[in-house]
Write an enzyme that holds these catalytic residues in place. Sequence first.
Site, PDB file in Angstrom:
ATOM      1  N   VAL A 186      11.433   8.329  42.655  1.00 29.76           N
ATOM      2  CA  VAL A 186      12.585   8.194  41.663  1.00 29.76           C
ATOM      3  C   VAL A 186      12.121   9.507  40.616  1.00 29.76           C
ATOM      4  O   VAL A 186      13.355  10.031  40.153  1.00 29.76           O
ATOM      5  CB  VAL A 186      12.731   6.903  41.073  1.00 29.76           C
ATOM      6  CG1 VAL A 186      13.569   6.844  39.995  1.00 29.76           C
ATOM      7  CG2 VAL A 186      13.016   5.698  41.997  1.00 29.76           C
ATOM      8  N   ALA A 187      10.920   9.603  40.106  1.00 31.62           N
ATOM      9  CA  ALA A 187      10.896  10.434  39.003  1.00 31.62           C
ATOM     10  C   ALA A 187      10.521  11.919  39.555  1.00 31.62           C
ATOM     11  O   ALA A 187      11.231  12.753  38.965  1.00 31.62           O
ATOM     12  CB  ALA A 187       9.419  10.112  38.496  1.00 31.62           C
ATOM     13  N   ILE A 200      11.891  13.326  42.583  1.00 33.72           N
ATOM     14  CA  ILE A 200      12.974  13.821  43.066  1.00 33.72           C
ATOM     15  C   ILE A 200      13.861  13.880  42.058  1.00 33.72           C
ATOM     16  O   ILE A 200      14.562  13.086  41.538  1.00 33.72           O
ATOM     17  CB  ILE A 200      13.359  12.795  44.210  1.00 33.72           C
ATOM     18  CG1 ILE A 200      12.373  12.673  45.421  1.00 33.72           C
ATOM     19  CG2 ILE A 200      14.939  13.466  44.825  1.00 33.72           C
ATOM     20  CD1 ILE A 200      12.745  11.686  46.459  1.00 33.72           C
ATOM     21  N   GLU A 207      17.295  14.023  41.629  1.00 29.91           N
ATOM     22  CA  GLU A 207      18.497  13.699  41.699  1.00 29.91           C
ATOM     23  C   GLU A 207      19.552  13.987  40.614  1.00 29.91           C
ATOM     24  O   GLU A 207      20.812  14.252  41.053  1.00 29.91           O
ATOM     25  CB  GLU A 207      18.672  12.258  42.160  1.00 29.91           C
ATOM     26  CG  GLU A 207      18.481  11.332  41.261  1.00 29.91           C
ATOM     27  CD  GLU A 207      17.147  11.019  40.470  1.00 29.91           C
ATOM     28  OE1 GLU A 207      17.095  10.499  39.620  1.00 29.91           O
ATOM     29  OE2 GLU A 207      16.285  11.634  41.151  1.00 29.91           O
ATOM     30  N   ASP A 243      44.700  45.584  31.677  1.00 29.34           N
ATOM     31  CA  ASP A 243      45.939  46.164  31.603  1.00 29.34           C
ATOM     32  C   ASP A 243      45.808  46.615  29.901  1.00 29.34           C
ATOM     33  O   ASP A 243      45.137  46.081  29.297  1.00 29.34           O
ATOM     34  CB  ASP A 243      47.156  44.910  31.666  1.00 29.34           C
ATOM     35  CG  ASP A 243      47.462  44.619  32.914  1.00 29.34           C
ATOM     36  OD1 ASP A 243      47.417  45.563  33.688  1.00 29.34           O
ATOM     37  OD2 ASP A 243      47.650  43.386  33.300  1.00 29.34           O
ATOM     38  N   ASP A 276      49.608  39.857  34.355  1.00 33.07           N
ATOM     39  CA  ASP A 276      50.306  38.727  33.611  1.00 33.07           C
ATOM     40  C   ASP A 276      51.800  38.508  34.709  1.00 33.07           C
ATOM     41  O   ASP A 276      52.398  37.799  34.099  1.00 33.07           O
ATOM     42  CB  ASP A 276      50.860  39.261  32.363  1.00 33.07           C
ATOM     43  CG  ASP A 276      51.403  40.716  32.171  1.00 33.07           C
ATOM     44  OD1 ASP A 276      51.765  41.151  33.497  1.00 33.07           O
ATOM     45  OD2 ASP A 276      51.680  41.443  31.065  1.00 33.07           O
ATOM     46  N   ASP A 322      51.127  40.480  40.030  1.00 28.20           N
ATOM     47  CA  ASP A 322      49.729  40.648  39.825  1.00 28.20           C
ATOM     48  C   ASP A 322      48.798  39.550  40.497  1.00 28.20           C
ATOM     49  O   ASP A 322      47.768  39.660  40.636  1.00 28.20           O
ATOM     50  CB  ASP A 322      49.274  40.414  38.364  1.00 28.20           C
ATOM     51  CG  ASP A 322      49.750  41.966  37.689  1.00 28.20           C
ATOM     52  OD1 ASP A 322      49.699  42.946  38.255  1.00 28.20           O
ATOM     53  OD2 ASP A 322      50.189  41.583  36.300  1.00 28.20           O
ATOM     54  N   ASN A 332      10.553   9.600  34.280  1.00 30.15           N
ATOM     55  CA  ASN A 332      11.860   9.917  34.695  1.00 30.15           C
ATOM     56  C   ASN A 332      13.054   9.941  33.664  1.00 30.15           C
ATOM     57  O   ASN A 332      14.015  10.762  33.818  1.00 30.15           O
ATOM     58  CB  ASN A 332      12.289   8.842  35.920  1.00 30.15           C
ATOM     59  CG  ASN A 332      13.364   9.448  36.732  1.00 30.15           C
ATOM     60  OD1 ASN A 332      13.647  10.247  37.320  1.00 30.15           O
ATOM     61  ND2 ASN A 332      14.491   8.390  36.624  1.00 30.15           N
ATOM     62  N   ASP A 349      15.161  13.151  33.162  1.00 26.37           N
ATOM     63  CA  ASP A 349      16.791  13.412  33.460  1.00 26.37           C
ATOM     64  C   ASP A 349      17.571  12.925  32.307  1.00 26.37           C
ATOM     65  O   ASP A 349      18.766  13.317  32.207  1.00 26.37           O
ATOM     66  CB  ASP A 349      17.039  12.281  34.422  1.00 26.37           C
ATOM     67  CG  ASP A 349      16.698  12.821  35.889  1.00 26.37           C
ATOM     68  OD1 ASP A 349      16.540  14.041  36.241  1.00 26.37           O
ATOM     69  OD2 ASP A 349      16.607  12.010  36.815  1.00 26.37           O
TER      70      ASP A 349
END
Length: 919
Positions: A303-304, A306, A308, A350, A644, A648, A738, A742
């Site tokens: 869990v920590a 990877i 994700e 332009d 514009d 275009d 973790n 994250d």
Amino acid sequence: MKVARFQKIPNGENETMIPVLTSKKASELPVSEVASILQADLQNGLNKCEVSHRRAFHGWNEFDISEDEPLWKKYISQFKNPLIMLLLASAVISVLMHQFDDAVSITVAILIVVTVAFVQEYRSEKSLEELSKLVPPECHCVREGKLEHTLARDLVPGDTVCLSVGDRVPADLRLFEAVDLSIDESSLTGETTPCSKVTAPQPAATNGDLASRSNIAFMGTLVRCGKAKGVVIGTGENSEFGEVFKMMQAEEAPKTPLQKSMDLLGKQLSFYSFGIIGIIMLVGWLLGKDILEMFTISVSLAVAAIPEGLPIVVTVTLALGVMRMVKKRAIVKKLPIVETLGCCNVICSDKTGTLTKNEMTVTHIFTSDGLHAEVTGVGYNQFGEVIVDGDVVHGFYNPAVSRIVEAGCVCNDAVIRNNTLMGKPTEGALIALAMKMGLDGLQQDYIRKAEYPFSSEQKWMAVKCVHRTQQDRPEICFMKGAYEQVIKYCTTYQSKGQTLTLTQQQRDVYQQEKARMGSAGLRVLALASGPELGQLTFLGLVGIIDPPRTGVKEAVTTLIASGVSIKMITGDSQETAVAIASRLGLYSKTSQSVSGEEIDAMDVQQLSQIVPKVAVFYRASPRHKMKIIKSLQKNGSVVAMTGDGVNDAVALKAADIGVAMGQTGTDVCKEAADMILVDDDFQTIMSAIEEGKGIYNNIKNFVRFQLSTSIAALTLISLATLMNFPNPLNAMQILWINIIMDGPPAQSLGVEPVDKDVIRKPPRNWKDSILTKNLILKILVSSIIIVCGTLFVFWRELRDNVITPRDTTMTFTCFVFFDMFNALSSRSQTKSVFEIGLCSNRMFCYAVLGSIMGQLLVIYFPPLQKVFQTESLSILDLLFLLGLTSSVCIVAEIIKKVERSREKIQKHVSSTSSSFLEV
């Protein structure tokens, strides 16, 4: 089929009838009958009271999007993650084995992890939802006798709507006025050829399908040519498009290249992580460690380790960056463009309205018989004078001047009301000129019989009229446009009241005067009148000034210095274009200018050979933009193109970054673009590029922090297992790490304020990976320091060979503190934390303080001590850990210092060698 229905809405003593009319029935009826059914005033529109009553019944002119799944379902769905399910299984097994403390600890940790993931995902969705609301569709409608610019969602049945080239039709309309109207209905019918529209009723036998209803403009279709007026017959889900909408709910937006690369990186790290975790479990089992403990730790480590959260945080960072750009007046519609902005090395802009203010003012008049007049005053009002030889000219006092003013006023679609322009700025300048001479009423003196609208291809506009009081007399044509085009239709010229044959000598005189006015930076318009387009009398020239925008020159200088090439595209003459470009710092002695005709004569290969040296494209139209883009892209350039107009749209789609004008841009143009400049200002492009580079740097900072933490956690447990040490961290502690990795500290790196020096850095090569060799080296250095420092603390505490809560608490706190210092050093890859300011990113400060407070609660709060298996530490312990863990930040700062010194030496050597070569 439903034809019409009525609903009574109470209104005090009276009751208002609210009608609904289908497009099939409306197309069969005369306009007068449609207006009667809808209780509409076609010319003056509805009043505010009627609008509010009708909206009470019909609702807003928009579609009801089905509600997303409830939040509780989204929260529950987080538990479907395989790793979370494995942790839950671990908690269940702990219960079955009567290890209730472990079961509670794992469950609490799971709830925290799931909550953090849910909040992240919800925040990402909300950020993307906000993006979809940034560009609400607008329209022009008549209410209470006045033309109003309003949101399309405000329309109700019975409203009168005005359409012009480039507009997206805001509701189903029964047309009652149409001039050369052609509408692209491919979004509704699939037919790619634009449909010509009329106002006459359609026989019931011929209007079975939508494409055959030629007097109806359908919601969501695009005006390709001409102009029209129509009365609203259906809004929202009562429109024909409403049926289509039900079948085409928006698909999920494709991921950006950066998101895809982060997904791939996450999968690769997951693969390696699972391999390492499998080895850890196997080795732990062979060494006789408790299998349930090893299983729980391994899953927690997965869990920590990877990442994700990597793609989600990237999305949030991109979306928040886009919202910051909105404050700088740039609306980015598509997330991939944020990445592309940092790679942009060519801007094709332009001139009018982007590099210049688009506030047109006539300053000079040259009559066909050689008379010069100066015009004073600025803005769209009557304040100013027309002066000839020191005398103020008013009305028809000077026929040669007044004929020019008359042609410019009659051949015109603009309206100035209360000093506010409704129409094109160039036409507004001509109306303002007429107002200064008291001749603006001439517009109402003529009745139009035919109109030849202006296009960027032909570069002229003409109208055929009769005088309102002399309708029995022959029609007269008025024309205005580029001198080179207008002169082709002229056979005579006016001189002191006489009409003379136009000779080559006289043409040369006009050409010289046009060149003189152009070299002064004036936009030059020619005017003519006569009985037929091929038999016009040349009347003279007007010079219109369009001053450069404030700050554009500085922005141009900064961008060119950073390696971004800027090319100006304009329909003006060479003299005018080069004069403006030189004033802005775009054109130098070594620069070249190329005309639209020259572009036509070259193929893409030939143009690509000279385009790097070209700074100005003059007398160019939208069709030339496509060839310019292809030639630049052939050379490997990443191109931003502004536009514009309707024509275009194709070029904007072909460009790497299509940039539409927010104020003057058509709906078609805005839809094709990737980015919209709310204020039409070139400086905004520079701000967007600056923000794009900054966002990319922030994502690199976040990736560095998260990967170094992931690698450190994996390496720490792996080494401890292989060395047959007790596990330095338990499952709950790993899950807490973790959350920090994250959670807020990581996400706050994504909103680091943009470094002002970033705009001076050269554009990034779009092929470069976010994981450069330099970044990988810094990640590995940080990981090694964290692992060595944490293992040292664990070994130091474990000298009695008995593992205690104090040992794991010291190790756990050491890793968390390392994480905080690592996050601090990750705020910038090049600058010291003291240079960027310790508190310049408040969100980061709050996140780090929150994480430290959380860690202290875990250490000192008894209920959490039980969950995380920790015990209280002394002040000396904390001071020792702070001193040790600061090493990761100190080493990172030393590396930055060395890199900056090396860069300075290289610059000095480079400048010295170039000076030597010059000598």
